[in-house]
Design a protein around this motif. Sequence first.
Motif, PDB file in Angstrom:
ATOM      1  N   UNK A  86     -11.730  28.784  92.920  1.00  0.00           N
ATOM      2  CA  UNK A  86     -12.361  27.663  93.615  1.00  0.00           C
ATOM      3  C   UNK A  86     -11.982  27.696  95.087  1.00  0.00           C
ATOM      4  N   UNK A  87     -12.885  27.202  95.917  1.00  0.00           N
ATOM      5  CA  UNK A  87     -12.698  27.205  97.363  1.00  0.00           C
ATOM      6  C   UNK A  87     -13.099  25.852  97.924  1.00  0.00           C
ATOM      7  N   UNK A 124      -9.333  36.153  99.596  1.00  0.00           N
ATOM      8  CA  UNK A 124      -8.504  35.156 100.265  1.00  0.00           C
ATOM      9  C   UNK A 124      -9.448  34.208 100.979  1.00  0.00           C
ATOM     10  N   UNK A 125      -9.799  33.149 100.298  1.00  0.00           N
ATOM     11  CA  UNK A 125     -10.824  32.214 100.761  1.00  0.00           C
ATOM     12  C   UNK A 125     -10.317  31.362 101.910  1.00  0.00           C
ATOM     13  N   UNK A 184     -14.341  43.675 108.233  1.00  0.00           N
ATOM     14  CA  UNK A 184     -13.276  44.403 107.546  1.00  0.00           C
ATOM     15  C   UNK A 184     -12.034  43.515 107.490  1.00  0.00           C
ATOM     16  N   UNK A 185     -11.505  43.304 106.275  1.00  0.00           N
ATOM     17  CA  UNK A 185     -10.407  42.358 106.104  1.00  0.00           C
ATOM     18  C   UNK A 185      -9.562  42.740 104.901  1.00  0.00           C
ATOM     19  N   UNK A 186      -8.252  42.542 105.020  1.00  0.00           N
ATOM     20  CA  UNK A 186      -7.385  42.735 103.858  1.00  0.00           C
ATOM     21  C   UNK A 186      -7.368  41.495 102.964  1.00  0.00           C
ATOM     22  N   UNK A 187      -8.196  40.519 103.294  1.00  0.00           N
ATOM     23  CA  UNK A 187      -8.264  39.294 102.500  1.00  0.00           C
ATOM     24  C   UNK A 187      -9.251  39.375 101.365  1.00  0.00           C
TER      25      UNK A 187
END
Length: 814
Positions: A216-217, A254-255, A739-742
Amino acid sequence: MRLTRRDFIKTAGAATGSLAITSAIPMPAWAEGPAGGAILTAGRWGAMYVEVKDGKIVSSKGALPKTVPNSLQQTAPDQVHTTARIKYPMVRKSYLENPGKADGKRGNDPFVRVSWDQALKLIHEQHSRIRSSYGPSSVFAGSYGWRSSGVLHKAQTLLQRYMSMAGGYAGHTGDYSTGAAQVILPYVLGSVEVYEQPTTWPMILEHSQVVVLWGMNPLNTLKIAWSSTDEQGLEYFHLLKKSGKSVIAIDPMRSETIDFFGDSATWIAPNMGTDVAMMLGIAHTLVKKGLHDKAFLDKYTTGYPQFEEYLLGKTDKTEKTAEWAAGISGVPAEQIEKLADIFAGNKTMLMAGWGIQRQQYGEQRHWMLVTLAAMLGQIGTEGGGFGFTYHYSNGGNPTRVGGVLPAISAQIAGGSSAGNDWAVSDAVTSIPVARIVEALENPGGKYQHNGKEQTFPDIKMIWWAGGGNFTHHQDTNRLIKAWQKPELVVISESYWTAAAKHADIVLPITTSFERNDLTMTGDYSNQHLVPMKQAVPPQFESRNDFDVFADLAEMLKAGGKAVYTEGKDEMGWLKQFYDEAQKAGRAQRVAMPQFNAFWQQNKLIEMRKNEKNEKYVRYAEFRSDPVMNALGTPSGKIEIYSKTIEGFNYKDCPPHATWLAPDEWKGTADKDQLQLLTAHPAHRLHSQLNYAALRKEYAVANREPVTIHPEDAKARGIADGDLVRVWNARGQVLVGARVSDGIKQGVICIHEGAWPDIENGICKNGGANVLTADIPTSRLANGCAGNTSLVYAEKYKGEAPKLTAFEEPPIVTA
């Protein structure tokens, strides 16, 4: 309506910036005082002040104090004055020349401007022909989608009110949001649950020790509500962050919510679609360590022994250990075992979103989460158990007491029994909403749904009002093909959406800022009653749905308009609704002036707090006496194993929560494929506001962004900001790389809701549903499975095509 400068209520402390929340209960929303000039209204994103100059909306802002900002409240000027507006009634050129023919040109044919009289006459003639030739089941008026916040101008209801007068129609059941969960949970809990008030936030803030955010976000989804947000949910999450309680967020991405909590939360990223396996690993650990609550299971549930046999591998020779779960979910076994210890050793609230059940076999997700909560034995306790609405419409904000607005109905008051010789028939048949394409492809075909064999109607006419099916339905290219089959498609819309561009007849409809209405804030709290005041006149030739259908009702038969309107105009209806709410409000000691005074004051009314409601605990009464407060299941208990579902004999929905590997997931992917996550966007409501200036906050290279892990990007030669082609056998889209490590490696995210803009086989605007599979969750619920898709991605090397999603289609003279 003559608009004047009136007094309005200013928010306490808002002039000095962000409001400081210092107690467990958010402070009262309003303090009186003059501010001048603004018009009070509301939308799904809350109560708002709208500023008008020279007949145009120039700004809008939230009317309630808040700690967490809501970007959507700034969009009123864009909603009314966008170039994407439909200005006049339009008819597709080929259809105008040869009405009633399905010629395969929808979406590739110019439009011709006509008068309102011409448009309504054409609709009436073709509607009457189709109805008399094929019967009411051939007319699909199951129009679906987010509606206006108001209690009067509800497009779908107004359409169905007219169609009921005409003799009935084909409708829909269920929804895209919770299609799987809302069917399975009544078998498990005796309640649909996903639209119920959970244990209140004051109880959580006082008693919970661990809060789990599973898929959930809320930082995105609590900007909105089905009616209008009371804005308290985000304030409670703010208090949760400050509380020091343990927060665990389980999500492949990673919201925004996880970023919001920062170091205050632990982020765990499983492989997409593996939530059931991960929960089974936790459940197995509980049993292995003797941490499950046997007394609770014996007293309050039925069927646990059968489930435990499956859990321990006695029925399928596969023990659901933490190691087994780790191999599927990608979450280390040690972490899964630690979660079991944490959940069992603390007062734990499992908050789950809906995205996890919008997958193949989605029924299993919420069923398994309830099973896990039952094994912990905390259901019905202060601060323990589970809840499915903390991310939606501010679930958990305590219900107020006072007046609640009624709303217009699809049924005419009195019906034929009161002397009206109208055929007030309502829906004569219904299909699961996410199976519309299957119905168009297979008229008269048999299918299973919720334990019964049903038949798809032969749909010859579609009228869609107040929704955007071309953005919320899966496999857009398959939809476009099936959409060619009916003899008439009518779209009532404010904007040139993809659905409008694929219509035969398009009717321009007002936005909520061009009409008067009323709404409540908070679908569970009913915290405020808000006037939705008309800010500007109807733009171009747009009209209210209410007036359009009233005129069409008159065409059905002389006197039809009077029957449809029940003799009341817009303000007459609003006064009736207000008067009913006022009567109830005054009975609860809430000061509510007479309607005319209320309307002139330009103020909302806040309903009264109730101490009992503040301390509401979901299932507390059931826990205290499960006999006198039995659930609505056959056993009266929580059904971990359902004999009813066993009797359906569905291979895709076993009689207890089960790990079923999806057709498209990491376990079936080749080395170059990625799993597609279609999460809710931050700066729009699904497809709503895709055209707005907020687009600049998220667009990459003027396209929908795709979030991709650095290792996945590197393997494909993709850099941040690049144009990217994402594709599979169903279609292809053009997106901009973020581009993201999340995000979990092997997963990419394209937020749902971008308007389809297909040219030469590629969606230039990044519409995620061009890629998603149009398959049912199972034949129990037939929900949508938009989060079950594998895709490929590569750097786009061609010349970027021009974006045309928000432009009007070609318009020619007749």
